[in-house]
Design an enzyme around this catalytic site. Structure first.
Site, PDB file in Angstrom:
ATOM      1  N   ASP A 102       0.824  -1.206   0.000  1.00 54.94           N
ATOM      2  CA  ASP A 102       0.000   0.000   0.000  1.00 54.94           C
ATOM      3  C   ASP A 102       0.861   1.260   0.000  1.00 54.94           C
ATOM      4  O   ASP A 102       0.603   2.193  -0.736  1.00 54.94           O
ATOM      5  CB  ASP A 102      -0.983   0.009   1.169  1.00 54.94           C
ATOM      6  CG  ASP A 102      -0.329  -0.203   2.532  1.00 54.94           C
ATOM      7  OD1 ASP A 102       0.894  -0.458   2.598  1.00 54.94           O
ATOM      8  OD2 ASP A 102      -1.051  -0.132   3.550  1.00 54.94           O
ATOM      9  N   ASP A 105       7.441   3.849   2.885  1.00 57.23           N
ATOM     10  CA  ASP A 105       7.951   5.093   3.468  1.00 57.23           C
ATOM     11  C   ASP A 105       9.420   4.953   3.833  1.00 57.23           C
ATOM     12  O   ASP A 105      10.283   5.226   3.020  1.00 57.23           O
ATOM     13  CB  ASP A 105       7.069   5.594   4.624  1.00 57.23           C
ATOM     14  CG  ASP A 105       6.659   4.511   5.600  1.00 57.23           C
ATOM     15  OD1 ASP A 105       7.391   3.522   5.762  1.00 57.23           O
ATOM     16  OD2 ASP A 105       5.606   4.670   6.230  1.00 57.23           O
ATOM     17  N   LYS A 133       6.570   7.442  -0.292  1.00 55.02           N
ATOM     18  CA  LYS A 133       7.011   8.632   0.438  1.00 55.02           C
ATOM     19  C   LYS A 133       8.534   8.706   0.331  1.00 55.02           C
ATOM     20  O   LYS A 133       9.253   8.334   1.256  1.00 55.02           O
ATOM     21  CB  LYS A 133       6.619   8.544   1.909  1.00 55.02           C
ATOM     22  CG  LYS A 133       5.189   8.803   2.222  1.00 55.02           C
ATOM     23  CD  LYS A 133       5.045   8.856   3.739  1.00 55.02           C
ATOM     24  CE  LYS A 133       3.626   9.029   4.181  1.00 55.02           C
ATOM     25  NZ  LYS A 133       3.538   9.073   5.658  1.00 55.02           N
ATOM     26  N   PHE A 154       0.647  11.778   7.384  1.00 53.48           N
ATOM     27  CA  PHE A 154       0.085  10.488   7.772  1.00 53.48           C
ATOM     28  C   PHE A 154      -1.187  10.218   6.964  1.00 53.48           C
ATOM     29  O   PHE A 154      -2.236  10.800   7.208  1.00 53.48           O
ATOM     30  CB  PHE A 154      -0.194  10.419   9.272  1.00 53.48           C
ATOM     31  CG  PHE A 154      -0.391   9.004   9.738  1.00 53.48           C
ATOM     32  CD1 PHE A 154       0.709   8.204  10.013  1.00 53.48           C
ATOM     33  CD2 PHE A 154      -1.665   8.470   9.851  1.00 53.48           C
ATOM     34  CE1 PHE A 154       0.540   6.885  10.414  1.00 53.48           C
ATOM     35  CE2 PHE A 154      -1.841   7.157  10.251  1.00 53.48           C
ATOM     36  CZ  PHE A 154      -0.740   6.358  10.531  1.00 53.48           C
ATOM     37  N   ASP A 161      -4.493   2.464   7.311  1.00 56.57           N
ATOM     38  CA  ASP A 161      -5.242   2.675   8.547  1.00 56.57           C
ATOM     39  C   ASP A 161      -4.468   3.508   9.554  1.00 56.57           C
ATOM     40  O   ASP A 161      -3.275   3.753   9.416  1.00 56.57           O
ATOM     41  CB  ASP A 161      -5.553   1.320   9.198  1.00 56.57           C
ATOM     42  CG  ASP A 161      -4.322   0.699   9.850  1.00 56.57           C
ATOM     43  OD1 ASP A 161      -4.363   0.458  11.071  1.00 56.57           O
ATOM     44  OD2 ASP A 161      -3.322   0.460   9.140  1.00 56.57           O
TER      45      ASP A 161
END
Length: 182
Positions: A102, A105, A133, A154, A161
């Site tokens: 998903d 980062d 990211k 975030f 989630d």
């Protein structure tokens, strides 16, 4: 409509659909040029929504499997300590693997998963992420199929989630900082 706690939308529902179609076409083109035994591996839980949409856009024979990993708990920062809660049911040896995530980062968790799967001797291993990211990257991770680069905020929704909530949002939004507890 923007849900309670979301301060802005990063990727709209319409944009998500376009990105998923583009990625499906790119993956179809890449693997369609070679004889492939494609196994698409989703990293649970976050990738399940994206992966379900993505595999419908890949116009090739494929199989799917899942791994469940943990490095966040209910927090907002990866601990870097990767726990495999559920491993694959399928052997990956001599298969073409496409790992679907998903969001990438820091790269800490993802690099460990890549290393773990490479040790199982697949024929090839490629990475697809919906969100990237790059400014958060601590460990270099090669992303072969990238949906959207986003800033260091975030993000929740479309499978992502916060403390197991917000996964069902049809868009990617930024959660109000006041709601985040570390």
């Amino acid at each position: 409509m923007v849900e309670n706690g979301i301060v802005k939308v990063l990727v709209s529902e319409e944009e998500i659909q376009k990105v998923v179609k583009r990625l499906g076409a790119e993956i179809t083109t890449f693997y369609g040029k070679r004889e492939s035994d494609l196994l698409v591996i989703g990293l649970l839980r976050g990738s399940f929504v994206f992966m379900a949409d993505l595999v419908r856009e890949i116009k090739l024979p494929l199989m799917v499997d899942f791994m469940a990993l943990s490095s966040y708990g209910d927090g907002t920062v990866s601990s870097g300590d990767v726990k495999v809660a559920m491993d694959l049911d399928t052997s990956v040896e001599k298969r073409d693997l496409l790992i679907v995530e998903d969001i990438v980062d820091t790269g800490k968790t993802f690099s460990k998963v890549i290393r773990m799967l490479k040790n199982r001797k697949p024929r090839s291993l490629k990475v697809c992420t919906f969100l990237n990211k790059p400014e958060c990257r601590v460990v270099d991770v090669k992303i072969d199929f990238c949906g959207v680069d986003i800033p260091n905020e975030f993000a929740v929704g479309y499978g992502l989630d916060y403390a197991q909530e917000y996964r069902n949002l049809p868009y990617i939004g930024v959660l109000d900082q006041a709601l985040l507890q570390e």
